[in-house]
Design an enzyme around this catalytic site. Structure first.
Site, PDB file in Angstrom:
ATOM      1  N   ARG A 107       0.787  -0.955   0.131  1.00  0.00           N
ATOM      2  CA  ARG A 107       0.040   0.004   0.003  1.00  0.00           C
ATOM      3  C   ARG A 107       0.818   1.208   0.117  1.00  0.00           C
ATOM      4  NH1 ARG A 107      -3.477  -2.930  -1.289  1.00  0.00           N
ATOM      5  NH2 ARG A 107      -5.673  -3.155  -0.284  1.00  0.00           N
ATOM      6  N   GLU A 147      -4.356   7.133  -5.495  1.00  0.00           N
ATOM      7  CA  GLU A 147      -4.577   6.447  -6.783  1.00  0.00           C
ATOM      8  C   GLU A 147      -5.882   6.303  -7.063  1.00  0.00           C
ATOM      9  OE1 GLU A 147      -2.530   2.835  -5.287  1.00  0.00           O
ATOM     10  OE2 GLU A 147      -4.327   2.016  -5.683  1.00  0.00           O
ATOM     11  N   HIS A 195      -1.985  -0.594  -9.919  1.00  0.00           N
ATOM     12  CA  HIS A 195      -2.431  -1.490  -8.835  1.00  0.00           C
ATOM     13  C   HIS A 195      -2.896  -2.766  -9.311  1.00  0.00           C
ATOM     14  CE1 HIS A 195      -4.158  -1.433  -4.623  1.00  0.00           C
ATOM     15  NE2 HIS A 195      -3.931  -2.601  -5.222  1.00  0.00           N
TER      16      HIS A 195
END
Ligand code: 8YV
Length: 312
Positions: A230, A259, A277
């Site tokens: 993260r 994001e 991601h």
């Protein structure tokens, strides 16, 4: 009667049929006016179906007075407000175990792509002027180098196994030593000091926030950082400063503050590899994650034990 479930974000098509067959889904992500939608449906919602990146805020939880369960399609539950859930005895499930190999694969791929300059190499070969430009600049070695793994959970273990195959010397930091043939290091600065590649695989909570800070980056020196966990585990502004000044060797990142709108400073850098991601983003793993989230929801409403409950 089907239980009412608040859906926080989109799922792949294959998840929607089985979910809609069993639940009345209220799609917050499709609402034109999310606040009005929430005050209308919140009072009947008994479960929230969310994702690792979306979680469930205190405000969302407060808007659902009958809420019993928050089911996360994702292993990370850091975006779920656990204090709000705990205060009301709301249970939380996630999808551990089914995405470990995928995330570890991505971390290895990112390491090699970054160290060997594969993105630039691709452009060099594709661009049509290789003959004029000559050989591609020499890059950095991977095999046999020193790897640090910050967070030796399931994903960190899978990663370590893969790195062994590259003959790397592996160190790790986690709460307490584990029965693995790798070196335990208790301090993140020391871990970075001894790493050519520093991987961040730790789950995110208050104690890991900015665990990779300016001091850790200084200790990493010309080593490279790979973050598949993260964004909050890394002090992103300190990282950007270090990258811009060339104080670290490079960074491969799958996660970013804010994001999907990422800091534009990243796009101007040549010493980074950026991914949107996608740690768990394969068809096979997303099928397994969707099924596990559904199994948890169904188990809850059938009064059976939850399959993968988060203990917090
Ligand atoms: C996605 C993730 O964000 O598992 C996690 O914690 O970050 C991801 O897999 C998402 O939850 C997929 O639905």
């Amino acid at each position: 009667m089907k239980p009412d479930v608040l859906q926080m974000g989109a799922y792949p098509d294959w998840d929607m049929g089985p979910l809609e067959a069993r639940f009345v889904l209220h799609k917050l992500h499709e609402a034109r006016d999310p606040a009005a939608f929430l005050s209308e449906v919140g009072p009947k919602v008994r479960a929230i179906a969310t994702r690792g990146d979306l979680g469930a805020s205190a405000a969302i939880i407060a808007a659902c007075p009958l809420l019993e369960l928050i089911a996360v399609n994702g292993v990370g539950y850091d975006a779920v407000n656990l204090d709000a859930a705990r205060a009301r005895g709301i249970r939380v499930t996630n999808t551990p175990g089914v995405l470990d190999g995928e995330c570890a694969d991505l971390a290895v791929g990112m390491m090699i792509a970054l160290a060997r300059g594969m993105v630039g190499g691709e452009a060099w070969a594709r661009g049509g002027d290789w003959a004029r430009k000559g050989p591609y600049p020499l890059q950095r070695r991977v095999w046999g180098q020193r790897a640090g793994i910050l967070g030796l959970g399931r994903i960190g273990m899978e990663l370590g196994r893969r790195l062994q195959g590259f003959g790397m010397q592996i160190s790790y930091l986690t709460r307490s030593p584990k029965p693995v043939p790798w070196a335990f290091v208790a301090d993140p600065v020391e871990l970075a000091w001894g790493s050519d590649f520093l991987f961040v695989t730790a789950l995110a909570n208050a104690s890991t926030r900015h665990i990779v800070n300016a001091r850790v980056l200084a200790a990493l020196g010309q080593g490279m950082l790979i973050n598949i966990s993260r964004a909050q585990n890394v002090d992103e502004l300190a990282l950007l400063d270090a990258l811009e000044a060339g104080r670290i060797g490079g960074a491969a990142l799958d996660v970013f503050e804010g994001e999907p709108a990422i800091n534009p400073r990243f796009a101007a850098l040549g010493n980074v590899l950026l991914q949107p991601h996608v740690g768990s983003a394969t068809v096979e793993t997303r099928v397994a994650m969707g099924k596990l989230m559904l199994d948890n929801l169904v188990a809850h409403f059938e009064g059976r034990a939850l399959v993968t409950e988060v203990v917090f």
